[in-house]
Write an enzyme that holds these catalytic residues in place. Structure first.
Site, PDB file in Angstrom:
ATOM      1  N   HIS A 264       0.826  -1.230   0.086  1.00  0.00           N
ATOM      2  CA  HIS A 264       0.001   0.016   0.055  1.00  0.00           C
ATOM      3  C   HIS A 264       0.813   1.079  -0.144  1.00  0.00           C
ATOM      4  O   HIS A 264       0.725   2.170  -0.879  1.00  0.00           O
ATOM      5  CB  HIS A 264      -0.983  -0.096   1.319  1.00  0.00           C
ATOM      6  CG  HIS A 264      -2.045   1.136   1.348  1.00  0.00           C
ATOM      7  ND1 HIS A 264      -3.122   1.095   0.911  1.00  0.00           N
ATOM      8  CD2 HIS A 264      -1.653   2.474   1.673  1.00  0.00           C
ATOM      9  CE1 HIS A 264      -3.714   2.263   1.263  1.00  0.00           C
ATOM     10  NE2 HIS A 264      -2.882   2.996   1.772  1.00  0.00           N
ATOM     11  N   GLU A 265       1.745   1.338   0.879  1.00  0.00           N
ATOM     12  CA  GLU A 265       2.703   2.473   1.007  1.00  0.00           C
ATOM     13  C   GLU A 265       3.514   2.625   0.006  1.00  0.00           C
ATOM     14  O   GLU A 265       3.878   3.635  -0.547  1.00  0.00           O
ATOM     15  CB  GLU A 265       3.258   2.589   2.508  1.00  0.00           C
ATOM     16  CG  GLU A 265       2.403   2.443   3.632  1.00  0.00           C
ATOM     17  CD  GLU A 265       1.318   3.486   3.759  1.00  0.00           C
ATOM     18  OE1 GLU A 265       1.582   4.817   3.111  1.00  0.00           O
ATOM     19  OE2 GLU A 265       0.367   3.333   4.241  1.00  0.00           O
ATOM     20  N   HIS A 268       1.752   4.619  -2.578  1.00  0.00           N
ATOM     21  CA  HIS A 268       2.086   6.217  -2.616  1.00  0.00           C
ATOM     22  C   HIS A 268       3.260   6.602  -2.817  1.00  0.00           C
ATOM     23  O   HIS A 268       3.343   7.497  -3.418  1.00  0.00           O
ATOM     24  CB  HIS A 268       1.644   6.325  -0.949  1.00  0.00           C
ATOM     25  CG  HIS A 268       0.330   6.511  -0.574  1.00  0.00           C
ATOM     26  ND1 HIS A 268      -0.712   6.984  -1.025  1.00  0.00           N
ATOM     27  CD2 HIS A 268      -0.370   5.654   0.284  1.00  0.00           C
ATOM     28  CE1 HIS A 268      -1.875   6.945  -0.526  1.00  0.00           C
ATOM     29  NE2 HIS A 268      -1.798   5.880   0.359  1.00  0.00           N
ATOM     30  N   GLU A 294      -4.834   7.580  -3.134  1.00  0.00           N
ATOM     31  CA  GLU A 294      -5.043   6.644  -2.536  1.00  0.00           C
ATOM     32  C   GLU A 294      -5.422   5.601  -3.830  1.00  0.00           C
ATOM     33  O   GLU A 294      -5.449   4.216  -3.479  1.00  0.00           O
ATOM     34  CB  GLU A 294      -6.255   6.702  -1.831  1.00  0.00           C
ATOM     35  CG  GLU A 294      -7.008   5.489  -0.739  1.00  0.00           C
ATOM     36  CD  GLU A 294      -6.021   5.388   0.410  1.00  0.00           C
ATOM     37  OE1 GLU A 294      -4.868   6.033   0.568  1.00  0.00           O
ATOM     38  OE2 GLU A 294      -5.889   4.294   0.942  1.00  0.00           O
TER      39      GLU A 294
HETATM   40 ZN    ZN Z   1      -3.327   4.906   1.638  1.00  0.00          ZN
END
Ligand code: ZN
Length: 501
Positions: A264-265, A268, A294
């Site tokens: 997830h990170e 980003h 996101e």
């Molecule tokens: Zn996030």
């Protein structure tokens, strides 16, 4: 124009440097700082933030923009300098409309409210936060009032995170999504629960972290311009395009925690690493909105990282690393386990199907609170009732109910949650557009290569930073305005295969 533009860029880059310095202190605070550093660190970050805000609201910025705008209006819309001037104008207007005394007061309140929440949540004590939350609601309303002319009081607050998005645009979007999701969750929950015990064995930390890094390196997260450290609540932070860091947390009895937070990170992080290097140091070197940001974390975490193709390639490697725990577990069992749909209480642990229901009810509560239709004291009961209605579960206490998310206890009520669901919806659109342009992407994912997918995202999204508004970016990348259908198609296809629907 060139001399004035140079002057503006210099001033803007100094503001960005002050913000980056504060971000370094914030990263250190959340990773390596000993507890004793807290009081001084809070002060140091506040000083840098104040200096940045003072420079941003300096009337000279306004004068420079006024001088430049007649010239930049003649430039093509997608010219980088024209975009910079638009973005700088937006930031300047937002900053000057809010009095510095208000900013200081609200920040001090938020810091104090956060401290109370950190002990109130484990103590399951909503009463301890109630008075602060009422104050936060009042501050949030006052903040919105600095931007008169809105249709809904939440609109200015939403606009901070997701530029151009309003309650009026979100309501039909969310209602369409909820209408499709509630029965989907219902029909899945009527089936026999999936056994995910294979994920709950003992998985040593160092192997878990090494495996996560191996994956994101293949995704294209650049460790020459980034690093991963441990923290309590994973986040990504950027100090420059050349230094974009991510964090994770590890549970040795749960394989999914570190793994999926890392993916997830990294999503980003790859966004920020992929911004046009020519934007370095300028305010356009940032993500387009919280929703667009996101969309990238969810893309790499879920659309890629929880797909069957992805694990066709990586599962044999995972079995090699954790042979004792997984050698007897089939790919199919593992794939079903990481995609288990379950009505649950905690947003951050929710699966792809139920997740948006958690988000949308929070969004509705923000509106109810701001409109005065719901009193803070009645929030816990309303929260529990809505969980029962939407998710079929009732929180046994406030700790895992209304107290679970930090957002309202350390920031604004309004605009805090819609970005999560916008991110999922946009991810559906971006992924579908990338597949239309490059039908070979699923085969590549199954072979452990991501250049085409990463390349499409970089070219159509990352590269532009904040050059375009979120709506412009979406339209340019996908040919259509924001639309829930691609995301719903993705969910229907994936979960019809996992469950008999
Ligand atoms: Zn996030």
């Amino acid at each position: 124009m060139q001399k004035t533009l140079k002057e503006l860029k210099l001033r803007l880059s100094e503001i960005k440097d002050l913000e980056a310095a504060a971000a370094v202190l914030g990263w250190d605070l959340a990773t390596y700082m000993p507890p004793g550093g807290a009081p001084a660190r809070g002060r140091q970050i506040a000083l840098l933030s104040r200096l940045g805000h003072e420079r941003l609201t300096d009337p000279e910025i306004g004068r420079l923009l006024e001088k430049l705008e007649p010239e930049s209006d003649k430039l093509p819309y997608d010219d980088d300098d024209a975009a910079l001037i638009r973005v700088a104008r937006r930031d300047f207007e937002k900053a000057v409309k809010v009095p510095p005394e208000f900013v200081a007061e609200f920040n001090a309140h938020s810091a104090a409210a956060y401290q109370v929440w950190t002990t109130a949540r484990p103590a399951n004590d909503f009463q301890a936060v109630e008075a602060n939350l009422e104050k936060t609601l009042e501050y949030s309303r006052r903040l919105a009032e600095f931007f008169p002319g809105y249709d809904h009081i939440a609109d200015p607050l939403i606009d901070f995170a997701d530029q151009g998005t309003t309650v009026e645009t979100l309501r039909p979007l969310f209602s369409e999504l909820r209408t499709a999701l509630v029965p989907l969750v219902q029909s899945i929950s009527e089936q026999a629960p999936v056994d995910d015990s294979c994920l709950k064995a003992h998985f040593p930390e160092s192997e878990q972290r090494a495996f996560g890094k191996r994956i994101i390196e293949r995704f294209g997260y650049d460790f020459e311009r980034g690093r991963e450290d441990k923290t309590h609540h994973p986040f990504m932070t950027s100090f420059s395009i050349g230094d974009v860091r991510i964090t994770t947390r590890v549970k040795e009895n749960d394989l999914t925690e570190a793994l999926f937070s890392t993916l997830h990170e990294a999503g980003h992080g790859m966004y920020e690493q992929g911004i046009n290097p020519e934007y370095e140091g300028l305010p356009i070197a940032d993500g387009a909105s919280s929703g667009v940001h996101e969309s990238q974390s969810r893309l790499w975490e879920n659309f890629v990282g929880r797909s069957r193709g992805f694990w066709t390639f990586f599962y044999p490697q995972l079995q090699e690393v954790f042979s004792e725990q997984l050698s007897e577990i089939s790919l199919d069992t593992f794939y079903r386990a990481i995609n288990k749909v379950e009505r649950s209480l905690i947003r951050t642990d929710a699966d792809e199907v139920t997740y948006n229901l958690h988000v949308m009810l929070r969004f509705d509560f923000e509106l109810d609170l701001l409109e005065g239709r719901l009193a803070v004291k009645d929030l816990p009961a309303a929260w529990n009732a809505r969980y029962k209605e939407d998710l079929g579960v009732e929180p046994p206490d406030d700790k895992d109910g209304v107290l679970q998310d930090v957002h309202w206890y350390a920031g604004v009520i309004g605009g805090s949650f819609q970005g999560y669901t916008l991110g999922n919806v946009l991810c559906g659109q971006f992924f579908e557009a990338a597949l239309q342009a490059h039908p070979e992407i699923p085969d590549e994912i199954a072979k452990g290569t991501y250049e085409t997918l990463h390349g499409w995202m970089k070219e159509n999204i990352y590269h532009h930073g904040r050059k375009f508004t979120p709506a412009e970016l979406v339209e340019r990348a996908t040919g259509i305005a924001i639309n829930v259908e691609p995301y719903l198609r993705y969910l229907q296809t994936k979960f019809s295969d996992l469950y008999t629907l």
